[in-house]
Design an enzyme around this catalytic site. Structure first.
Site, PDB file in Angstrom:
ATOM      1  N   PRO A 126       2.611  -3.850  19.075  1.00 15.22           N
ATOM      2  CA  PRO A 126       2.477  -2.516  18.485  1.00 15.22           C
ATOM      3  C   PRO A 126       1.879  -2.506  17.088  1.00 15.22           C
ATOM      4  O   PRO A 126       1.102  -1.616  16.734  1.00 15.22           O
ATOM      5  CB  PRO A 126       3.922  -1.997  18.479  1.00 15.22           C
ATOM      6  CG  PRO A 126       4.573  -2.690  19.628  1.00 15.22           C
ATOM      7  CD  PRO A 126       3.955  -4.062  19.650  1.00 15.22           C
ATOM      8  N   TRP A 154      -0.036  -2.381  25.460  1.00 18.78           N
ATOM      9  CA  TRP A 154      -1.404  -2.284  25.981  1.00 18.78           C
ATOM     10  C   TRP A 154      -1.745  -3.507  26.830  1.00 18.78           C
ATOM     11  O   TRP A 154      -2.859  -4.021  26.779  1.00 18.78           O
ATOM     12  CB  TRP A 154      -2.437  -2.099  24.857  1.00 18.78           C
ATOM     13  CG  TRP A 154      -2.262  -0.824  24.105  1.00 18.78           C
ATOM     14  CD1 TRP A 154      -1.832  -0.679  22.830  1.00 18.78           C
ATOM     15  CD2 TRP A 154      -2.495   0.501  24.608  1.00 18.78           C
ATOM     16  NE1 TRP A 154      -1.776   0.649  22.496  1.00 18.78           N
ATOM     17  CE2 TRP A 154      -2.177   1.398  23.569  1.00 18.78           C
ATOM     18  CE3 TRP A 154      -2.928   1.017  25.831  1.00 18.78           C
ATOM     19  CZ2 TRP A 154      -2.288   2.782  23.710  1.00 18.78           C
ATOM     20  CZ3 TRP A 154      -3.033   2.387  25.967  1.00 18.78           C
ATOM     21  CH2 TRP A 154      -2.722   3.250  24.919  1.00 18.78           C
ATOM     22  N   ARG A 239     -14.843 -12.716  26.495  1.00 19.83           N
ATOM     23  CA  ARG A 239     -15.415 -11.599  25.740  1.00 19.83           C
ATOM     24  C   ARG A 239     -16.829 -11.293  26.220  1.00 19.83           C
ATOM     25  O   ARG A 239     -17.223 -10.127  26.311  1.00 19.83           O
ATOM     26  CB  ARG A 239     -15.409 -11.935  24.247  1.00 19.83           C
ATOM     27  CG  ARG A 239     -15.898 -10.808  23.361  1.00 19.83           C
ATOM     28  CD  ARG A 239     -15.486 -11.056  21.924  1.00 19.83           C
ATOM     29  NE  ARG A 239     -14.068 -10.791  21.742  1.00 19.83           N
ATOM     30  CZ  ARG A 239     -13.299 -11.395  20.824  1.00 19.83           C
ATOM     31  NH1 ARG A 239     -13.821 -12.317  20.030  1.00 19.83           N
ATOM     32  NH2 ARG A 239     -12.033 -11.077  20.714  1.00 19.83           N
ATOM     33  N   GLY A 337     -24.517  20.381  34.233  1.00 20.82           N
ATOM     34  CA  GLY A 337     -23.119  20.716  34.483  1.00 20.82           C
ATOM     35  C   GLY A 337     -22.451  19.777  35.462  1.00 20.82           C
ATOM     36  O   GLY A 337     -21.252  19.475  35.337  1.00 20.82           O
ATOM     37  N   GLU A 360     -10.204  -6.415  23.734  1.00 19.65           N
ATOM     38  CA  GLU A 360     -10.744  -7.764  23.473  1.00 19.65           C
ATOM     39  C   GLU A 360     -11.643  -7.795  22.234  1.00 19.65           C
ATOM     40  O   GLU A 360     -12.670  -8.457  22.200  1.00 19.65           O
ATOM     41  CB  GLU A 360     -11.474  -8.319  24.699  1.00 19.65           C
ATOM     42  CG  GLU A 360     -10.528  -8.651  25.843  1.00 19.65           C
ATOM     43  CD  GLU A 360     -11.195  -9.429  26.956  1.00 19.65           C
ATOM     44  OE1 GLU A 360     -12.009 -10.313  26.671  1.00 19.65           O
ATOM     45  OE2 GLU A 360     -10.888  -9.129  28.118  1.00 19.65           O
TER      46      GLU A 360
END
Length: 382
Positions: A126, A154, A239, A337, A360
């Site tokens: 956190p 997460w 990554r 749209g 990451e």
């Protein structure tokens, strides 16, 4: 039809070209998984990918980054959740491949490669986010065990994973020097899923809590105090694959835009005949190719034996994710749209791409990495 000409670039070998062709055909036949129940969809995707052999490259003595990137790019072009499911099997067990003992590898890698166990990478907390050295979760040595206490958040595959690569503070030194990595099964007493997190492009995400969770010393990945090294080495490989996923999203957006401007009639002619539209298509095509060059340069460099590709991977991730956002935004605009109508592919892509600029290593963090690496190279050459 997505552009395939990049496969002829010298970054690739014939085995890569064959893989891309075979996987593309498999995706066209198999990626119709219902996303209504995200957990069930991810479990099915992992199972299907494993049964077909597509998870084999996610683990092993040598991780071929070009293969990982081609798979992620192709899956992302077809289905964002399929890419997610593949990627987490790689990231979740990448550290076990790179640093695990033979016993750890024998226990988990056959299961994750076969799609019979789901893996996760539990690094973020956190208060820490991208500041890994600020992690506060602890692993206290008690006899033959480490006792884990703290929270992670997460965490992709949080709540459905069978095994977590977990990072905690063992105290060998300050900051990054005091972190260690562990292999932690989800079945251990004291493990708790605190909250399932809902995001704009649904994925299984959770906050996890560890209350006096005991793991044996044999759960340690690498040596005590090497957790930061384990994390960075794993991210150094994966990554670049994040950038490849962004590239896959961008390619699909370009294809959707090309179909739209070719079919849509404006004043009796295809929308493509408008010069402004041609300008958008040109920018999108250029951004896709530039991203691909950065992605596969980074992957090829790593596969060619470079110990670290922090600069190359950061450039690939920063550029590919940021420009994919722009490519997809243009595709939405060209759909008018319909582009923001739920159920349209470009609307789905618009939601899919945003998180890749954060996880990451957020885009601004990548800029810091690139700047420091560039200045280091300059000073080293003087």
């Amino acid at each position: 039809m997505a552009d395939r000409s990049f496969l002829q670039w010298p970054f690739f070998e014939d085995r890569h070209r064959e893989l891309a062709k075979t996987l593309d055909a498999w995706c066209a036949d198999h990626l119709s998984v219902d996303h209504a129940d995200i957990d069930a969809a991810c479990r099915k995707l992992v199972s299907d990918l494993g049964a077909a052999g597509w998870l084999q490259p996610t683990a092993g003595e040598v991780l071929d980054v070009r293969t990982l990137c081609l798979i992620r790019e192709t899956l992302a072009r077809h289905d964002g959740l399929a890419d997610f499911s593949f990627a987490m099997q790689g990231l979740g067990t990448g550290a076990i491949s790179l640093f695990g003992t033979p016993a750890q590898q024998d226990e988990w890698l056959p299961l994750t490669r076969a799609g019979k166990a789901i893996s996760a990478f539990a690094l973020t907390e956190p208060q820490s986010g991208s500041d890994v050295a600020n992690s506060t979760m602890t692993a206290t040595l008690d006899g033959d065990d480490y006792v884990l206490n703290g929270e992670k958040t997460w965490i992709s595959n949080g709540g459905i994973a069978d095994v977590y690569t977990l990072f905690a503070r063992t105290g060998e030194g300050p900051g990054a020097k005091g972190l260690s990595a562990f292999v932690v099964p989800a079945s251990l007493p004291g493990f708790e899923v605190v909250e399932r997190l809902q995001v704009i492009a649904p994925h299984p995400l959770a906050t996890l809590r560890f209350n006096d969770v005991r793991v044996p010393k044999s759960a340690l990945l690498g040596a005590p105090g090497q957790g930061f090294k384990v994390a960075m080495a794993t991210l150094d490989v994966f990554r670049t694959t994040v950038a490849a996923a962004a590239l896959g999203f961008a390619r699909r957006a370009l294809d959707e835009a090309l179909a739209r401007v070719n079919e849509r009639q404006v004043q009796g002619a295809p929308l493509f005949e408008l010069q402004m539209v041609q300008g958008h298509i040109a920018d999108m095509a250029m951004d896709v190719d530039a991203a691909a060059l950065l992605v596969y340069r980074a992957a090829w460099t790593k596969d060619s034996g470079a110990a670290r590709v922090s600069r190359e991977a950061a450039m690939a991730k920063l550029y590919s994710t940021d420009q994919a956002q722009q490519v997809i935004d243009k595709a939405v605009q060209l759909h008018g749209g319909d582009g923001v109508k739920h159920g349209q592919k470009v609307e789905e892509l618009y939601r899919d791409i945003r998180a890749l600029r954060i996880y990451e290593g957020a885009s601004d963090v990548q800029r810091v990495v690139i700047a420091r690496q560039t200045m280091g190279a300059f000073l080293g050459g003087n």
